[in-house]
Write an enzyme that holds these catalytic residues in place. Structure first.
Site, PDB file in Angstrom:
ATOM      1  CG  HIS A  74      -1.777  -1.148   1.394  1.00 43.11           C
ATOM      2  ND1 HIS A  74      -2.103  -1.678   2.610  1.00 43.11           N
ATOM      3  CD2 HIS A  74      -2.416  -1.914   0.474  1.00 43.11           C
ATOM      4  CE1 HIS A  74      -2.905  -2.717   2.446  1.00 43.11           C
ATOM      5  NE2 HIS A  74      -3.099  -2.883   1.153  1.00 43.11           N
TER       6      HIS A  74
ATOM      7  CE  LYS B 187       2.269   3.565   5.551  1.00 47.58           C
ATOM      8  NZ  LYS B 187       1.697   2.408   4.866  1.00 47.58           N
TER       9      LYS B 187
ATOM     10  CG  HIS C 128       4.656  -0.659   4.624  1.00 43.90           C
ATOM     11  ND1 HIS C 128       3.564  -0.865   5.439  1.00 43.90           N
ATOM     12  CD2 HIS C 128       5.703  -1.252   5.246  1.00 43.90           C
ATOM     13  CE1 HIS C 128       3.945  -1.534   6.512  1.00 43.90           C
ATOM     14  NE2 HIS C 128       5.229  -1.777   6.419  1.00 43.90           N
TER      15      HIS C 128
END
Length: 182
Positions: A61, A71, A118
């Site tokens: 994603h 992230k 990811h």
């Protein structure tokens, strides 16, 4: 903490210094000053958490455009294989990936900058996965790449028939057809 550069610019594995004794353990999971010294300024605005069982594969994603997210991910229970794919078309590592095992035992963290896809595969009976993000979730800018794209060649270490994923992830485009970053 030890900040380990990977073969892809901007992607880091972070190994905390863990203090164990008869009572259990203690470690600093995130320390702003140290993070900024090694990686740079990232303004995390939200923490997310998911729980999954063995064979669940979430990803690959990302969010497009100005909604792209950096992230910082880790596992607080169980074990996963975590993957970041470079979607920066101008990068010499475009389409390459970094894979790292994250677990409650190794306490590693994985920093994934903006402009990367990811995903992760659960290798334990159950995994609780947590991550910080630096941008809001924008459903209209959500995108993905097929987790089993042969051009990526990701070597998932389980029988692919055992993989459990969402209908949405089964319908994601291959990298060659995906909207990526310049």
């Amino acid at each position: 903490m030890e900040f380990i550069k990977t073969e892809i610019e901007g992607v880091y594995i972070i190994e905390p210094k863990v203090f164990n004794d008869a009572r259990g353990y203690f470690f600093e999971a995130w320390k702003k000053a140290e993070f900024e010294e090694h990686i740079g300024k990232v303004d995390f605005i939200q923490d997310n958490e998911s729980k999954s069982s063995y064979g669940v594969l979430r990803g690959l994603h990302y969010q497009k455009g100005s909604y792209s997210q950096a992230k910082l991910v880790r596992v607080i229970k169980g074990k996963v294989l975590d993957v970041a794919v470079d979607l920066r078309k101008s990068s010499p590592t475009f389409g390459h990936y970094v894979m790292v095992e994250l677990s409650d035992e190794n306490k590693r963290q994985f920093f994934i900058p903006r402009c990367f896809a990811h995903g992760f595969l659960v290798l334990s009976d159950e995994a609780i996965f947590t991550y910080k993000v630096d941008n809001i979730y924008a459903p209209q800018e959500e995108a993905g790449i097929r987790w089993n794209d042969p051009d990526l060649g990701i070597q998932w270490p389980i029988d692919l028939d055992a993989v459990q994923t969402s209908e949405k992830d089964l319908k994601q485009p291959f990298l060659r057809d995906a909207e990526v970053f310049d």
